[in-house]
Motif scaffolding. Structure first.
Motif, PDB file in Angstrom:
ATOM      1  N   UNK A 147      69.492  -8.224  46.677  1.00  9.16           N
ATOM      2  CA  UNK A 147      69.510  -9.259  47.720  1.00  9.16           C
ATOM      3  C   UNK A 147      68.087  -9.485  48.224  1.00  9.16           C
ATOM      4  N   UNK A 148      67.845 -10.685  48.695  1.00  8.85           N
ATOM      5  CA  UNK A 148      66.487 -11.036  49.125  1.00  8.85           C
ATOM      6  C   UNK A 148      66.504 -11.633  50.532  1.00  8.85           C
ATOM      7  N   UNK A 207      75.696  -8.149  51.998  1.00  7.07           N
ATOM      8  CA  UNK A 207      74.581  -8.854  52.634  1.00  7.07           C
ATOM      9  C   UNK A 207      74.285 -10.166  51.892  1.00  7.07           C
ATOM     10  N   UNK A 208      73.882 -11.161  52.645  1.00 13.15           N
ATOM     11  CA  UNK A 208      73.623 -12.495  52.066  1.00 13.15           C
ATOM     12  C   UNK A 208      72.123 -12.691  51.814  1.00 13.15           C
ATOM     13  N   UNK A 223      74.709 -12.786  58.557  1.00 15.15           N
ATOM     14  CA  UNK A 223      74.073 -12.366  57.303  1.00 15.15           C
ATOM     15  C   UNK A 223      74.888 -11.328  56.535  1.00 15.15           C
ATOM     16  N   UNK A 224      75.857 -10.755  57.182  1.00 18.10           N
ATOM     17  CA  UNK A 224      76.684  -9.734  56.507  1.00 18.10           C
ATOM     18  C   UNK A 224      78.155 -10.111  56.655  1.00 18.10           C
ATOM     19  N   UNK A 225      78.889 -10.022  55.572  1.00 19.13           N
ATOM     20  CA  UNK A 225      80.349 -10.139  55.682  1.00 19.13           C
ATOM     21  C   UNK A 225      80.984  -9.081  54.778  1.00 19.13           C
ATOM     22  N   UNK A 226      82.268  -9.224  54.535  1.00 18.20           N
ATOM     23  CA  UNK A 226      82.957  -8.179  53.745  1.00 18.20           C
ATOM     24  C   UNK A 226      82.417  -8.069  52.311  1.00 18.20           C
ATOM     25  N   UNK A 229      73.754   2.009  54.777  1.00 18.38           N
ATOM     26  CA  UNK A 229      73.324   2.667  53.530  1.00 18.38           C
ATOM     27  C   UNK A 229      72.665   1.708  52.554  1.00 18.38           C
ATOM     28  N   UNK A 230      72.043   0.683  53.085  1.00 17.96           N
ATOM     29  CA  UNK A 230      71.238  -0.190  52.229  1.00 17.96           C
ATOM     30  C   UNK A 230      69.842   0.421  52.101  1.00 17.96           C
ATOM     31  N   UNK A 231      69.330   0.439  50.866  1.00 12.28           N
ATOM     32  CA  UNK A 231      67.925   0.810  50.693  1.00 12.28           C
ATOM     33  C   UNK A 231      67.113  -0.469  50.741  1.00 12.28           C
ATOM     34  N   UNK A 232      66.168  -0.497  51.625  1.00 16.08           N
ATOM     35  CA  UNK A 232      65.394  -1.724  51.833  1.00 16.08           C
ATOM     36  C   UNK A 232      63.975  -1.550  51.286  1.00 16.08           C
TER      37      UNK A 232
END
Lengths: 306, 157
Positions: A249-250, A144-145, A138-141, A174-177
Motif C-alpha cells: 500500500x502507498x 488500508x487504502x 483510510x482503513x476498512x475491513x 501490525x502494519x510495517x511502515x
C-alpha cells in the motif's frame, strides 16, 4: 536547532522576539527585507520582532546568506552538495532550507549551486493527531487504502503524512511502515535517529530517490505500507505503480491547488484512470495549514467535504 | 678541566637546540603538507564533516598546526575572518594558509580539492627550499658548536 543554522545575531532576535511555535518560514533574499511566515501570514522581520511595515525591516546581504548556508551544511558544503544540486539543504531538527543561486552545469549535468542569493528556511512542526479525523476513511475491513494527499505548497502535506505514519503505528494494526524520506523532511533522520516521531512500527530510508526506494525498500524491508512525499514526475508515478502492483500500500503526497488541478495533471492520468489510489485527501491552508478540503474515493466521490 | 667540560656541554647543547629548533620548523611545515593530503582524502573519499576531520587531525598532530586548527575550530562559523599568528611561517605562507582555512567547507568537492591542491603546491615548493637550507644550517650549527666547544675546552685546559 535553529541556533546552529542562523547567525548569532539573527538567532537572538528570532528567539527573543518571536514565538517559535508560530514560526513557519524565514525568507532571505539578497538586498531585500527579511520576511517571515508567522502563523500562516507573512511579515517583515525588524529589530523589534515582526512588523507589517517594510520601513524597519532588516535587510539580508549575500554574506549573511552564505554564512547560513555554510552553517546549515555543518561547515561542509561539499558534504551536502547532492542536496544543493536539488536546491535544498536538510538540517538537524528537520529544518529544510530551499536555496536559490547560480546553477553550475558541466557536460549537461548540474554539479552544484553557487552564489547563493535566496533562502527559504522552513521550520517543521509536528502536529500530532492532525490526521486523526481522516484515518477512519483510510482503513476498512479490507485493510488500508492507497492514499494520495493533495495540496498546494505550504499547506501541511508533510506534517499530515508524518502523522498518518504515527497514527497507524499507534493503532497497533501490525502494519510495517516504510518512509522514503528523499529530502529528510518526513522523519528528518540525523545520523540514523528520527527527529520526528513517526511511530514505533516505522522504518525510514533517507536521502534516496523514490524509484530506488520503492524497489529496494520493498525487497529489503518487506513493508505493508510505504510513505513518500511529493510524487511529481513519471519516474515517481512508475515507482508508485510498481509498489501497488507488488501488493504494497502507498501513502503519497503531491502538489496541486485543488482536486480539479490534480485531475488535469498529465503525469497522473494513468494512476487516475487505473484507480491506483483508493483515497484522495485534499488539504489547503484556507483556515491555516492542514485544513481538510475533502476526502474522496477512487472515483472522486466525496466521502467528506468541508 | 671541569669548567671546560661545562662550557663544552653548554656550547654543544646550544648547537643541538638550534638543530632541533630547525628540525621542528621543518616538521611543522611537513605537517601542513600532510594536513593538506589528509583533507584531500577525507573530503574526496569519505566526505566527512569538516569539524570531524579537523578534530581528528588536531588530535594526532604534534606541531603548532594543532593550535592553529583548534583556534580555527573555536571560530568556525563566526563573523570574524580567521587570522593566523605564527612566527614559524613566512607572511606568504600565513596568507596561503588563511586562504585555505577561509575556503574550507565552502564549496563542492572539486573546488575544495582545487583549493587544497593549490595551497599544497605553494607550500610544498617552500618546504623543499626551506628544508634544504635549514638542514644545512642545522647540521652546520651542530658541527660548529662541537668545534667551538672543543676549542674553548682546549683553551681553558
Amino acid at each position: 536547532m535553529l541556533e546552529k543554522v542562523l547567525t548569532r545575531d539573527l538567532y537572538e532576535l528570532v528567539s527573543k522576539k518571536i514565538e517559535f511555535e508560530k514560526l513557519y518560514e524565514l525568507r532571505l533574499r539578497v538586498n531585500s527585507p527579511i520576511t517571515i511566515n508567522y502563523g500562516g501570514k507573512y511579515y517583515y522581520l525588524t529589530t523589534n520582532g515582526i512588523s507589517a511595515s517594510e520601513s524597519d525591516a532588516l535587510v539580508a546581504d549575500s554574506s549573511l546568506i552564505e554564512t547560513i548556508v555554510f552553517n546549515a551544511s555543518n561547515f561542509s558544503i561539499y558534504a551536502v552538495n547532492y542536496m544543493l544540486q536539488h536546491c535544498y539543504i536538510s538540517c538537524q531538527g528537520g529544518i529544510r532550507i530551499g536555496v536559490c543561486g547560480e546553477v553550475v552545469i558541466e557536460n549537461g549535468k548540474i554539479i552544484t549551486l553557487k552564489n547563493f542569493s535566496q533562502l527559504n528556511i522552513r521550520i517543521p512542526h509536528q502536529v500530532k493527531n492532525c490526521s486523526l479525523n481522516a484515518i477512519k476513511y483510510l482503513i476498512d475491513e479490507t485493510g488500508f487504502k492507497n492514499t494520495l494527499i493533495i495540496s498546494p505548497p505550504g499547506a501541511g502535506k508533510t506534517t499530515f503524512i508524518r502523522d498518518i505514519a504515527y497514527q497507524l503505528s499507534n493503532l497497533n494494526l501490525a502494519y510495517n511502515l516504510l518512509i522514503l524520506d528523499e529530502r529528510f523532511e518526513i522523519a528528518s533522520a540525523v545520523n540514523g535517529v528520527n527527529m520526528h516521531d513517526v511511530g514505533k512500527f516505522t522504518d525510514v530510508l533517507s536521502g534516496c530517490k523514490k524509484s530506488f526506494g520503492f524497489l529496494e525498500g520493498i525487497r529489503s524491508m518487506r513493508p505493508d505500507i510505504i510513505f513518500c512525499d511529493e510524487i511529481a514526475d513519471l519516474d515517481d508515478v512508475e515507482a508508485v505503480r510498481f509498489a501497488v502492483n507488488s501488493g504494497v500500500k502507498v501513502v503519497a503526497t503531491t502538489h496541486a491547488f485543488n482536486l480539479s488541478d490534480f485531475r488535469a495533471k498529465k503525469s497522473f492520468q494513468d494512476l487516475i484512470e487505473g484507480q491506483f489510489f483508493d483515497r484522495y485527501i485534499v488539504l489547503s491552508s484556507s483556515e491555516g495549514p492542514g485544513t481538510y478540503e475533502g476526502i474522496f474515493d477512487k472515483k472522486f466521490i466525496c466521502l467528506y467535504c468541508r | 678541566m671541569f669548567l671546560g667540560l661545562i662550557l663544552f656541554g653548554c656550547v654543544v647543547g646550544g648547537g643541538i637546540y638550534l638543530r632541533k629548533f630547525n628540525q621542528n620548523k621543518i616538521k611543522f611545515k611537513l605537517d601542513i603538507l600532510n594536513f593538506c593530503d589528509y583533507l584531500k582524502t577525507q573530503i574526496s573519499f569519505n566526505k566527512g564533516l569538516l569539524k570531524d576531520i579537523l578534530i581528528d587531525y588536531a588530535n594526532q598532530s604534534k606541531t603548532k598546526l594543532k593550535n592553529i586548527i583548534l583556534e580555527y575550530l573555536e571560530n568556525i562559523g563566526g563573523d570574524k575572518e580567521f587570522k593566523i599568528t605564527c612566527n614559524d611561517l613566512t607572511f606568504e605562507e600565513i596568507e596561503v594558509l588563511e586562504m585555505l582555512f577561509g575556503g574550507l567547507g565552502k564549496s563542492d568537492i572539486n573546488n575544495q580539492l582545487i583549493l587544497i591542491e593549490n595551497v599544497r603546491g605553494f607550500l610544498s615548493k617552500n618546504y623543499e627550499i626551506y628544508k634544504e637550507k635549514r638542514q644545512k644550517i642545522g647540521d652546520l650549527s651542530l658541527k660548529l658548536s662541537v668545534c667551538l666547544g672543543l676549542l674553548i675546552m682546549i683553551l681553558i685546559i
